[in-house]
Design an enzyme around this catalytic site. Structure first.
Site, PDB file in Angstrom:
ATOM      1  N   LYS A  35       0.703  -1.155  -0.069  1.00 11.82           N
ATOM      2  CA  LYS A  35      -0.072   0.104  -0.060  1.00 11.82           C
ATOM      3  C   LYS A  35       0.773   1.238  -0.079  1.00 11.82           C
ATOM      4  O   LYS A  35       0.561   2.189  -0.467  1.00 11.82           O
ATOM      5  CB  LYS A  35      -1.043   0.024   1.169  1.00 11.82           C
ATOM      6  CG  LYS A  35      -0.187   0.059   2.456  1.00 11.82           C
ATOM      7  CD  LYS A  35      -1.236   0.157   3.752  1.00 11.82           C
ATOM      8  CE  LYS A  35      -0.601   0.280   5.104  1.00 11.82           C
ATOM      9  NZ  LYS A  35      -1.458   0.381   6.175  1.00 11.82           N
ATOM     10  N   ARG A 128      -6.610   0.067  17.993  1.00 10.44           N
ATOM     11  CA  ARG A 128      -6.994   0.083  16.691  1.00 10.44           C
ATOM     12  C   ARG A 128      -8.226  -1.079  16.233  1.00 10.44           C
ATOM     13  O   ARG A 128      -9.311  -1.075  17.288  1.00 10.44           O
ATOM     14  CB  ARG A 128      -6.184   0.295  15.699  1.00 10.44           C
ATOM     15  CG  ARG A 128      -6.474   0.907  14.107  1.00 10.44           C
ATOM     16  CD  ARG A 128      -5.326   1.066  13.347  1.00 10.44           C
ATOM     17  NE  ARG A 128      -5.365  -0.264  12.355  1.00 10.44           N
ATOM     18  CZ  ARG A 128      -4.377  -0.251  11.443  1.00 10.44           C
ATOM     19  NH1 ARG A 128      -3.596   0.724  10.959  1.00 10.44           N
ATOM     20  NH2 ARG A 128      -4.259  -1.414  10.814  1.00 10.44           N
TER      21      ARG A 128
END
Length: 353
Positions: A35, A128
């Site tokens: 990414k 998260r």
């Protein structure tokens, strides 16, 4: 064309092979995370023969353009309901933390007669994504095992990305223990226990990686040759596989302190300046629309970055030993945020060397 991102594919390959071998000695497979450079196909294609087991990315758009690569594709970002139809077409493994989303994946997979592999995310304290309470995790496993088109292959965790919690023997051992408990309680085998990202590599060096961990998701370690728990360079790896090259569009001596009442800049901030007298200032043709200014480092160590607007980056070249001229090029090494922004910007040309 400038500005441009120069990509040394051979150095990325060498980094990948180094890390694959490092992990292989611990029976850990590598998912190459693509990414940060937007899954540039020229780069990812070169990684096919390096020994990686998976291609991993946070965006289905990136995985779609890699469908010709014969490696399993892992979706890193927990899926959105709105993208599940595409997920079952282009993704082999997804990381999940919501049972309603998993049920939706099951429904869509059934439509095309496909069994979709998933791993459940566990929150080890970074806060998260993932199941924080064990009883909720076990309840999810119980429900998942009743879904005919879902194959639960393992667990995963993420550390350092939000809460900056460093992977340790203690927190990764909790993931290992949960994987064993699930196997025993539900009489299944988990083949994919993903112990984090590039920040978990230091556990291998310290011989603190639990033996149950079978996978690491490595992005920055491959791209920039650094582990991300402490920011240390990886021995034998390249830190300069990516380089940003920009062109000087103006070069003048000017005061270092703006003249007049200081208000807000183009981004709503009120800047503070130091009066250093008259300085030689170079403007290069790149700005905040293209890069994260805090994530680039001039190769000329005597250049100071003064600041940027949307389209211009202002440098102090007074102390440099190089007599720069308009049209000359200035080169930068990149940190993670700088690389991600430069790779994402359509205004930065990508060159493969």
């Amino acid at each position: 064309m400038y500005p441009r991102l120069e990509v040394n594919i051979q150095k990325i390959k060498e980094n990948t092979k180094l890390l694959v071998e490092k992990c292989r000695k611990e029976n850990i497979e590598v998912a190459a995370v693509t990414k940060v450079y937007c899954a540039l196909p020229e780069v990812v294609e070169a990684l096919e023969d390096t020994g990686i087991k998976y291609i991993a990315d946070s965006r289905i758009q990136n995985l779609k353009k890699l469908k010709h690569i014969n490696l399993p594709k892992v979706l890193l970002r927990i899926p959105m309901m709105s993208e599940i139809e595409e997920l079952v077409q282009y993704v082999d493994i997804s990381l999940n933390s919501e049972i309603e989303v998993i049920k939706k994946i099951d429904q869509e997979a059934r439509k095309i007669n496909k069994v979709q592999n998933i791993a459940l995310m566990v929150d080890l304290g970074d806060l998260r994504e993932g199941y924080f309470k064990e009883e909720e995790l076990f309840e999810c496993v119980s429900q998942v095992l009743n879904l005919k088109n879902i194959n639960l292959i393992g667990l995963g965790t993420n550390l350092t990305c939000y809460g900056a919690i460093i992977p340790s023997r203690e927190n990764t051992q909790r993931l290992a223990s949960l994987s064993r408990e699930i196997e025993n309680r539900f009489n299944i085998k988990l083949s994919f226990v993903s112990g984090g990202n590039s920040s978990s590599l230091h556990l291998i060096d310290k011989e603190d990686m639990p033996k149950e961990i079978t996978n690491l998701r490595l992005g920055e370690a491959i791209a920039l040759g650094r582990e991300t728990a402490y920011g240390d360079k990886i021995k034998g790896a390249h830190q300069d596989a990516f380089k940003l090259v920009c062109e000087i569009v103006e070069l003048k001596e000017k005061p270092s302190l703006p003249i007049g009442e200081i208000g807000m800049d183009a981004f709503g901030n009120k800047p503070v300046y130091e009066d250093r007298g008259i300085r030689k200032r170079a403007i290069i043709g790149i700005g905040k629309q293209d890069i994260n200014v805090c994530g680039i480092i001039p190769l000329d160590t005597k250049i100071d970055i003064l600041g940027a607007s949307s389209d211009h980056l202002i440098l102090d070249v007074t102390e440099s030993d190089i007599e720069y001229k308009v049209g000359d090029k200035v080169e930068f090494n990149l940190e993670y945020g700088g690389l991600m922004a430069a790779a994402t910007s359509e205004y930065v040309t990508k060159i493969f060397v």
